[in-house]
Scaffold this active site. Structure first.
Site, short mmCIF file in Angstrom:
data_model
loop_
_atom_site.label_atom_id
_atom_site.label_comp_id
_atom_site.label_asym_id
_atom_site.label_seq_id
_atom_site.Cartn_x
_atom_site.Cartn_y
_atom_site.Cartn_z
N PHE A 62 -48.40 10.53 -25.18
CA PHE A 62 -48.29 11.40 -23.69
C PHE A 62 -49.34 12.25 -23.49
O PHE A 62 -49.64 12.85 -24.38
CB PHE A 62 -46.89 12.26 -23.80
CG PHE A 62 -46.68 13.11 -22.68
CD1 PHE A 62 -45.94 12.42 -21.57
CD2 PHE A 62 -47.26 14.31 -22.58
CE1 PHE A 62 -45.51 13.22 -20.41
CE2 PHE A 62 -46.94 15.06 -21.40
CZ PHE A 62 -46.29 14.64 -20.38
N ASP B 8 -56.14 14.18 -28.41
CA ASP B 8 -55.20 14.92 -27.62
C ASP B 8 -54.55 15.96 -28.68
O ASP B 8 -53.59 15.57 -29.22
CB ASP B 8 -54.19 14.12 -26.83
CG ASP B 8 -53.51 15.05 -25.89
OD1 ASP B 8 -53.39 16.35 -26.15
OD2 ASP B 8 -52.89 14.35 -24.86
N LYS C 273 -51.81 24.54 -24.03
CA LYS C 273 -50.63 24.68 -24.41
C LYS C 273 -50.76 26.24 -25.14
O LYS C 273 -51.01 27.35 -24.40
CB LYS C 273 -49.73 24.10 -25.45
CG LYS C 273 -49.08 22.99 -24.62
CD LYS C 273 -48.25 22.35 -25.59
CE LYS C 273 -47.51 21.02 -25.02
NZ LYS C 273 -46.19 21.24 -23.82
N1 PLP Z 1 -51.00 16.20 -23.93
C1 PLP Z 1 -50.08 16.38 -24.83
C2 PLP Z 1 -49.97 15.83 -26.20
C3 PLP Z 1 -49.03 17.09 -24.48
O1 PLP Z 1 -47.81 17.38 -25.34
C4 PLP Z 1 -48.75 17.58 -23.00
C5 PLP Z 1 -47.57 18.25 -22.66
O2 PLP Z 1 -46.48 18.20 -23.20
C6 PLP Z 1 -49.69 17.26 -22.20
C7 PLP Z 1 -51.00 16.69 -22.64
C8 PLP Z 1 -49.83 17.76 -20.85
O3 PLP Z 1 -50.14 19.16 -20.91
P1 PLP Z 1 -49.79 20.12 -19.41
O4 PLP Z 1 -48.14 19.98 -19.05
O5 PLP Z 1 -50.38 21.38 -19.79
O6 PLP Z 1 -50.56 19.34 -18.33
#
Ligand code: PLP
Length: 370
Positions: free
Chosen positions: A118, A202, A231
């Site tokens: 994700f 990520d 985050k």
């Molecule tokens: N990447 C990962 C691993 C995530 O868990 C999330 C959000 O849960 C995101 C990207 C997306 O982040 P944002 O909601 O700040 O756009």
């Protein structure tokens, strides 16, 4: 708009691992705003930094320098991959920057991602998120993404001379805390090296101490070419970052990418305060210790059939409906957790908790899964 299925609860105050709703009820928070409040709610250092910076200067745009941003970039690279930083306002945006950077480094190159990953909801990040229910309504997506199972041979076979990057989460958060095997990560590194592609981690959810090291990659034995972070970076305020190693540091040139708000002085000051709290060997050791205690205690509950995770990023599969357990935990036990699937509970407590908080959470959960 109607895009969130919210619980009928309004939180009005937070402190550490505790939240209060508009009716005065007190809750134990083991979700931390989905791993944003790693330093706890309203940490005094973060609040003081935000207050002071808001009085001095709130915004100038990226046409000019601001000291909190420059010092934050130096701090982040010094504490990770040593290259350069692009600031963003969210995790998805940090990933967009990473995708544009690797495409520029290898024009028209493919990006290999994993099933169960994700990466966010914007078009590039969504195109990297191989989940039918999230992608299908928004087709056509950005071309050039290839998704493979979490299998070393499949990943290795997908990487070729036309590959720009492999993008993965070292521990997949949103699909149930799937810890990628050391073998899979080693194969990803070797495959990228074989063809000169970039390995991107990520770390939006795994970063900022969540797994017991500041960045999850530190515990894997594999060093990526860049990481994306968001985050918990801002201590509760929205900020994201793409942090590169030397190899990718000079790919982007003026005009290639940008954002009006990114790297603003208030969020940068908040991030310094969050790092002051979280980048602390004693705190990180306690995250590892309490993570072990939480996982072991969960395993002892009768309705729990499997437990996965690292540090204080933990999922438990249960023998009943996880969304029902989450709703009852909130309303009956005043315990905040969430479900990543029909039978999977996820625990992402603030990293400033103590053993008594872990035992309290288990005590509240026990009647719901026994
Ligand atoms: N990447 C990962 C691993 C995530 O868990 C999330 C959000 O849960 C995101 C990207 C997306 O982040 P944002 O909601 O700040 O756009």
């Amino acid at each position: 708009m109607n895009n969130y299925a919210r619980f009928p609860v309004e939180f009005v105050r937070g402190e550490g691992a505790r939240l209060w709703d508009s009716e005065g009820n007190e809750y134990l928070d083991f979700l931390a705003g989905i791993s944003v409040c790693n330093a706890g709610h309203c940490h005094p250092r973060v609040v003081a930094a935000v207050e002071a910076q808001a009085r001095a200067l709130m915004h100038v745009s990226n046409l000019y320098f601001n000291r909190p941003m420059v010092e934050l970039a130096e701090r982040l690279t010094g504490r990770s991959l040593g290259g350069r930083v692009y600031f963003a306002n969210s995790g998805a945006e940090a990933n967009e920057a990473a995708l544009k950077l690797v495409r520029k480094a290898r024009p028209r190159g493919e990006i290999v991602v994993l099933h169960g990953g994700f990466h966010g909801r914007t078009y590039g990040a969504l195109s990297a998120t191989f989940q039918e229910s999230k992608q299908a309504p928004f087709a056509p997506l950005v071309p050039g993404f290839v998704a493979v199972p979490r299998d070393p041979a499949a990943l290795d076979a997908a990487v070729h001379d036309g590959t720009a990057a492999v993008l993965l989460e070292p521990i997949q958060g949103e699909t149930g805390v799937n810890v990628l095997s050391p073998e899979l990560l080693a194969v990803a590194r070797a495959a990228c090296d074989r063809v000169g592609a970039a390995l991107l981690f990520d770390e939006v959810q795994t970063g900022m101490g969540r797994t017991g090291t500041l960045w999850a990659y530190e515990a894997t034995g594999v060093v990526p070419d860049a990481i994306t972070v968001a985050k918990a970076l801002g201590g509760g305020l929205p900020i994201g970052a793409l942090i590169s190693g030397e190899r990718l540091a000079d790919v982007l040139a003026p005009g290639d990418h940008g954002s009006t708000f990114a790297g603003g002085p208030v969020v940068a000051a908040a991030a310094h305060a969050a790092l002051d709290v979280l980048d602390d060997p004693a705190l990180l050791a306690r995250v590892r210790e309490l993570g072990t205690r939480l996982a072991e205690s969960l395993r002892e509950l009768p309705g729990v059939v499997a437990v996965r995770g690292r540090g204080l990023m933990i999922a438990a599969d249960v023998d009943r409906s996880a969304p029902d357990v989450v709703a009852r935990a909130l309303h009956e036990q005043r315990l905040v957790i969430n479900a990543t699937g029909p039978q999977t509970l996820r625990f992402l407590p603030p990293l400033v908790i103590e053993q008594r908080h872990v035992d309290d959470a288990i005590g509240r959960l026990a009647p719901l899964v026994s």
